[in-house]
Motif scaffolding. Sequence first.
Motif, short mmCIF file in Angstrom:
data_model
loop_
_atom_site.label_atom_id
_atom_site.label_comp_id
_atom_site.label_asym_id
_atom_site.label_seq_id
_atom_site.Cartn_x
_atom_site.Cartn_y
_atom_site.Cartn_z
N THR A 137 0.85 -1.19 0.00
CA THR A 137 0.00 0.00 0.00
C THR A 137 0.89 1.25 0.00
N ASP A 138 0.29 2.40 -0.20
CA ASP A 138 1.04 3.65 -0.18
C ASP A 138 1.76 3.83 1.16
N ILE A 174 4.73 1.44 1.30
CA ILE A 174 5.79 1.90 0.41
C ILE A 174 6.62 2.98 1.10
N LYS A 175 5.93 3.95 1.68
CA LYS A 175 6.63 5.04 2.37
C LYS A 175 7.46 4.51 3.53
N LYS A 198 -1.49 -2.49 -11.75
CA LYS A 198 -1.22 -2.19 -10.34
C LYS A 198 0.25 -2.42 -10.03
N ASP A 224 2.21 0.47 -11.33
CA ASP A 224 1.93 1.65 -10.51
C ASP A 224 2.72 1.61 -9.21
N ILE A 225 2.80 0.43 -8.60
CA ILE A 225 3.52 0.29 -7.33
C ILE A 225 5.02 0.50 -7.54
N ALA A 239 6.35 2.38 -9.83
CA ALA A 239 6.50 3.81 -10.06
C ALA A 239 6.44 4.60 -8.75
N LYS A 240 5.55 4.20 -7.86
CA LYS A 240 5.45 4.88 -6.56
C LYS A 240 6.71 4.69 -5.73
N THR A 272 9.22 7.14 -7.13
CA THR A 272 8.88 8.51 -6.75
C THR A 272 9.21 8.80 -5.29
N GLU A 273 8.81 7.88 -4.41
CA GLU A 273 9.06 8.09 -2.97
C GLU A 273 10.55 8.11 -2.67
N LYS A 290 12.11 11.40 -3.87
CA LYS A 290 11.77 12.53 -2.99
C LYS A 290 12.81 12.72 -1.89
#
Length: 453
Positions: A191-192, A195-196, A229, A232-233, A235-236, A239-240, A243
């Motif tokens: 999940t988001d 991931i974080k 999905k 997308d995961i 890619a996230k 991105t994270e 950052k």
Amino acid sequence: MPGCNKDKRFTCNWIFNILVVLCDGKVVCGCADPFGERPLGHLSENSIYEIWNSEKVKRIRKELNEGLSCFCDPCGLKRFLSENEALPQGPEQVEMLPRMFFEPTVLCNLACFKAVCHRDSGILNTRTRKSFPLEEFKSLMDQVGKNLNRLDFFNYGDPFVHPQAPEMIAYVKEKYPHIYVYTSTNGLMLTDEKIKQIVHSGLDEITFSVDGVDQETYARYRQGGDFNKALDIMAKFVTERNKLGREVPFINWRYILFKWNESNSQLRRARKLAAKIGVDRFTWEITDHPAEAKSGKYQAGTKYWKKIFYEVWDTNQLGNGIKNKRFIAKIKVLANDIPMNDGGEPIHVKVKVKNMGGALWRKATWSGRRYVRLGVQLYDKSKNLLDGNYSRVFLNRDLAYKDKDVLTFALPPLKEAGEYRLKFDMVMEYKDWCAWFETGGSQEVWVRIFNNY
């Protein structure tokens, strides 16, 4: 052991370097024992170090030093020796455990086609419990963490089916930040929030297994999976990570080649998707199972396999199917022959280097790993290796694609007179091991050196 083959000598370095802990506490020798049929011990009965140097384990090491262990006979990890090949030797007693595979859970959210960890294979019945408790994991890490170099946080099942897997990773990286933590997953349970948590923990490396370029090709093996999905995961994750301005976690996309996803157009499409998402490395994995699904075209040794050799997962550490993320160098030593100074004093040599692959060469990194240096290996005049770490020099700065620099080496004095060879190559450093660019398809440079002292 009945049926033990005593006709061919073999060796294996797993039991000298690695233990595998299954989710129910059983300890086995290697990752090629999915059903735990060759146990070395159990954590409910002995500590990990008691198992590591038990009489059973020491006996297996002794037998391997002699070229045969019936315990290892059924295992696919052993390496057979040629007739005249010297038998590698290792200590029977190994004080520290340098590496451990850990299975958080045997459960998986997918039902991969005829995979050994498929719920119908019977593997679930071989574990007395399906997940490893968080507090027991912390206790286990407190036993081995001080001296452990690497933790492979996966085995059978998907590690992130375990609801506390991110907490486990965070515990290791917070308390034992020197440990290189690597994990492999289909990614779909992330999940988001997870991931974080994982990215911020400092996880070193993660591999996503995604075998297709659309839902149809992907789901033929990853049954129950969602292709979009998965993309997308990944890619996230990128991105994270970006950052934070870090180089970790290093993010791999690994694509198993089957007969239904191996066409030239599919390979081109996969490379483009990987580049678009921004993963660090994209590679192919070659498999021969299940037999009715394997890619015959890309089995090891075929002409097609040779064409993608530097993009195959287990042929090197640096090869990449993403063209602008390869580690390729152009090196020019500003001397054809190098004489050592009288008296055996060090001599300084200038070397021009240029980034021709696209992957960023970092002078320094947040993790203290994956930085790039110029290295020199020392050989005799017949190109027999004498010193694989003869000399190193740091970059003056980060080098992006087509950036170049001039580096100055101080070559150590040689003890004996004679003619030698120096091999110059860029090298990726990981603290306790390294990867030379040559292994990923880059061209090394050879120079003669003379010592007349």
